[in-house]
Design a protein around this motif. Sequence first.
Motif, PDB file in Angstrom:
ATOM      1  N   THR A 159      32.716  72.079 -10.534  1.00 25.62           N
ATOM      2  CA  THR A 159      33.785  71.132 -10.259  1.00 25.62           C
ATOM      3  C   THR A 159      34.474  70.760 -11.562  1.00 25.62           C
ATOM      4  N   PRO A 160      35.800  70.824 -11.636  1.00 24.53           N
ATOM      5  CA  PRO A 160      36.504  70.490 -12.874  1.00 24.53           C
ATOM      6  C   PRO A 160      36.209  69.054 -13.298  1.00 24.53           C
ATOM      7  N   ARG A 161      36.132  68.832 -14.610  1.00 26.84           N
ATOM      8  CA  ARG A 161      35.928  67.479 -15.119  1.00 26.84           C
ATOM      9  C   ARG A 161      37.196  66.655 -14.964  1.00 26.84           C
ATOM     10  N   PRO A 162      37.072  65.325 -14.863  1.00 31.43           N
ATOM     11  CA  PRO A 162      38.266  64.480 -14.812  1.00 31.43           C
ATOM     12  C   PRO A 162      39.155  64.721 -16.023  1.00 31.43           C
ATOM     13  N   ALA A 163      40.441  64.534 -15.853  1.00 28.62           N
ATOM     14  CA  ALA A 163      41.388  64.809 -16.925  1.00 28.62           C
ATOM     15  C   ALA A 163      41.079  64.016 -18.177  1.00 28.62           C
ATOM     16  N   ALA A 164      40.605  62.796 -18.007  1.00 31.33           N
ATOM     17  CA  ALA A 164      40.342  61.951 -19.169  1.00 31.33           C
ATOM     18  C   ALA A 164      39.204  62.499 -20.005  1.00 31.33           C
ATOM     19  N   ALA A 165      38.285  63.208 -19.358  1.00 26.72           N
ATOM     20  CA  ALA A 165      37.128  63.719 -20.091  1.00 26.72           C
ATOM     21  C   ALA A 165      37.316  65.164 -20.536  1.00 26.72           C
ATOM     22  N   ALA A 166      38.376  65.786 -20.103  1.00 29.17           N
ATOM     23  CA  ALA A 166      38.589  67.195 -20.436  1.00 29.17           C
ATOM     24  C   ALA A 166      38.891  67.370 -21.919  1.00 29.17           C
ATOM     25  N   SER A 167      38.431  68.486 -22.442  1.00 27.69           N
ATOM     26  CA  SER A 167      38.698  68.783 -23.843  1.00 27.69           C
ATOM     27  C   SER A 167      40.176  69.085 -24.035  1.00 27.69           C
ATOM     28  N   THR A 168      40.691  68.729 -25.195  1.00 24.25           N
ATOM     29  CA  THR A 168      42.102  68.996 -25.474  1.00 24.25           C
ATOM     30  C   THR A 168      42.338  70.468 -25.767  1.00 24.25           C
ATOM     31  N   ARG A 169      41.287  71.185 -26.106  1.00 19.02           N
ATOM     32  CA  ARG A 169      41.409  72.608 -26.362  1.00 19.02           C
ATOM     33  C   ARG A 169      40.777  73.361 -25.198  1.00 19.02           C
ATOM     34  N   GLN A 170      41.540  74.088 -24.439  1.00 20.96           N
ATOM     35  CA  GLN A 170      41.063  74.827 -23.288  1.00 20.96           C
ATOM     36  C   GLN A 170      40.663  76.234 -23.726  1.00 20.96           C
ATOM     37  N   SER A 171      39.394  76.551 -23.541  1.00 18.73           N
ATOM     38  CA  SER A 171      38.935  77.886 -23.901  1.00 18.73           C
ATOM     39  C   SER A 171      39.252  78.851 -22.766  1.00 18.73           C
ATOM     40  N   ALA A 172      39.468  80.097 -23.131  1.00 22.38           N
ATOM     41  CA  ALA A 172      39.777  81.115 -22.134  1.00 22.38           C
ATOM     42  C   ALA A 172      38.544  81.389 -21.282  1.00 22.38           C
ATOM     43  N   PRO A 173      38.720  81.688 -19.992  1.00 18.33           N
ATOM     44  CA  PRO A 173      37.574  82.010 -19.128  1.00 18.33           C
ATOM     45  C   PRO A 173      36.808  83.201 -19.677  1.00 18.33           C
ATOM     46  N   ARG A 174      35.508  83.143 -19.568  1.00 15.81           N
ATOM     47  CA  ARG A 174      34.675  84.231 -20.078  1.00 15.81           C
ATOM     48  C   ARG A 174      34.500  85.283 -18.994  1.00 15.81           C
ATOM     49  N   THR A 175      34.811  86.522 -19.320  1.00 17.17           N
ATOM     50  CA  THR A 175      34.709  87.621 -18.371  1.00 17.17           C
ATOM     51  C   THR A 175      33.509  88.489 -18.719  1.00 17.17           C
ATOM     52  N   VAL A 176      32.756  88.856 -17.698  1.00 14.63           N
ATOM     53  CA  VAL A 176      31.617  89.744 -17.848  1.00 14.63           C
ATOM     54  C   VAL A 176      31.967  91.062 -17.175  1.00 14.63           C
ATOM     55  N   ALA A 177      31.969  92.138 -17.953  1.00 14.80           N
ATOM     56  CA  ALA A 177      32.256  93.470 -17.417  1.00 14.80           C
ATOM     57  C   ALA A 177      30.952  94.272 -17.367  1.00 14.80           C
ATOM     58  N   LEU A 178      30.683  94.882 -16.248  1.00 18.53           N
ATOM     59  CA  LEU A 178      29.480  95.692 -16.112  1.00 18.53           C
ATOM     60  C   LEU A 178      29.742  96.839 -15.142  1.00 18.53           C
ATOM     61  N   ARG A 179      28.947  97.880 -15.289  1.00 21.20           N
ATOM     62  CA  ARG A 179      29.041  99.028 -14.379  1.00 21.20           C
ATOM     63  C   ARG A 179      27.806  99.017 -13.491  1.00 21.20           C
ATOM     64  N   VAL A 180      28.021  99.006 -12.198  1.00 15.59           N
ATOM     65  CA  VAL A 180      26.925  98.997 -11.236  1.00 15.59           C
ATOM     66  C   VAL A 180      27.054 100.225 -10.344  1.00 15.59           C
ATOM     67  N   ASN A 181      26.044 101.062 -10.369  1.00 14.76           N
ATOM     68  CA  ASN A 181      26.046 102.307  -9.574  1.00 14.76           C
ATOM     69  C   ASN A 181      27.293 103.138  -9.839  1.00 14.76           C
ATOM     70  N   GLY A 182      27.702 103.147 -11.120  1.00 12.91           N
ATOM     71  CA  GLY A 182      28.833 103.963 -11.536  1.00 12.91           C
ATOM     72  C   GLY A 182      30.190 103.320 -11.364  1.00 12.91           C
ATOM     73  N   ASP A 203      31.862  80.936 -14.042  1.00 10.53           N
ATOM     74  CA  ASP A 203      32.321  79.652 -13.514  1.00 10.53           C
ATOM     75  C   ASP A 203      33.521  79.772 -12.579  1.00 10.53           C
ATOM     76  N   ARG A 204      33.910  81.012 -12.285  1.00  7.84           N
ATOM     77  CA  ARG A 204      34.893  81.216 -11.225  1.00  7.84           C
ATOM     78  C   ARG A 204      34.281  82.104 -10.154  1.00  7.84           C
ATOM     79  N   ASP A 205      33.778  83.273 -10.569  1.00  9.74           N
ATOM     80  CA  ASP A 205      33.139  84.176  -9.621  1.00  9.74           C
ATOM     81  C   ASP A 205      31.667  83.839  -9.416  1.00  9.74           C
ATOM     82  N   PHE A 206      31.027  83.314 -10.437  1.00  9.53           N
ATOM     83  CA  PHE A 206      29.631  82.900 -10.321  1.00  9.53           C
ATOM     84  C   PHE A 206      29.358  81.811 -11.350  1.00  9.53           C
ATOM     85  N   SER A 207      28.354  81.000 -11.083  1.00 10.49           N
ATOM     86  CA  SER A 207      28.033  79.905 -11.999  1.00 10.49           C
ATOM     87  C   SER A 207      27.342  80.440 -13.250  1.00 10.49           C
ATOM     88  N   SER A 208      27.423  79.689 -14.314  1.00 17.67           N
ATOM     89  CA  SER A 208      26.850  80.127 -15.588  1.00 17.67           C
ATOM     90  C   SER A 208      25.337  80.285 -15.516  1.00 17.67           C
TER      91      SER A 208
END
Length: 204
Positions: free
Chosen positions: A8-31, A39-44
């Motif tokens: 769940t997104p944090r309230p605006a007042a508590a959000a960091s002023t610097r927004q980091s880019a979403p972290r993407t995990v790339a993997l090959r499964v069964n070729g 935090d979008r497709d799966f939780s950390s």
Amino acid sequence: MCSDSAVTPRPAAAASTRQSAPRTVALRVNGRRHELTVDRDFSSGASLAEVLRDCLGLTGVKVACDQGACGACTVIMDGRPVLSCMVLAAQVDGAEILTIEGLAADDPLIVAFATESQPGHGTAIQCGFCTPGMVMAAKALLLRVARPTREQVVAALAGNICRCGCYAGIVDAVVRAGAAGAPPDCGQAGAPPDCGQAHAGGRR
């Protein structure tokens, strides 16, 4: 779990002023290559087993104890067997993963598990829940040792539990699969020309 598990997104007042880019995990499964965002497709905190099952639909990966004690969730990652319930999905970027869905139906290991070792002796499968993990742990062994001994098979499967007690049939199936899938011994018809050199170098 997959797309519904975003935090769940944090309230605006508590959000960091610097927004980091979403972290993407790339993997090959069964070729096949997949890119998933933490935090979008799966939780950390999601395990690799959860992502394989819930995000990619690979339900051949079984989760039983969820504590790394039973081996049901075993997959092969970068050539080695791993307990996918104990691996954080967020840490597998760049990994090559093989699940039981990635094995061909005529793979010697699949055939050996599904057929009787001797007439009237049954197969290596009873309820079948542990079978995918057993098969993948055995596959990892056969990738390293073409014709394993029974002792080597027992050692390789020591972390996998079969609640039905099919251990003798399972060990026999893996030994038979090794014999069926391995290249001929040096001197036999069909052996590669450099067979002796390969064995001398420690490769099988």
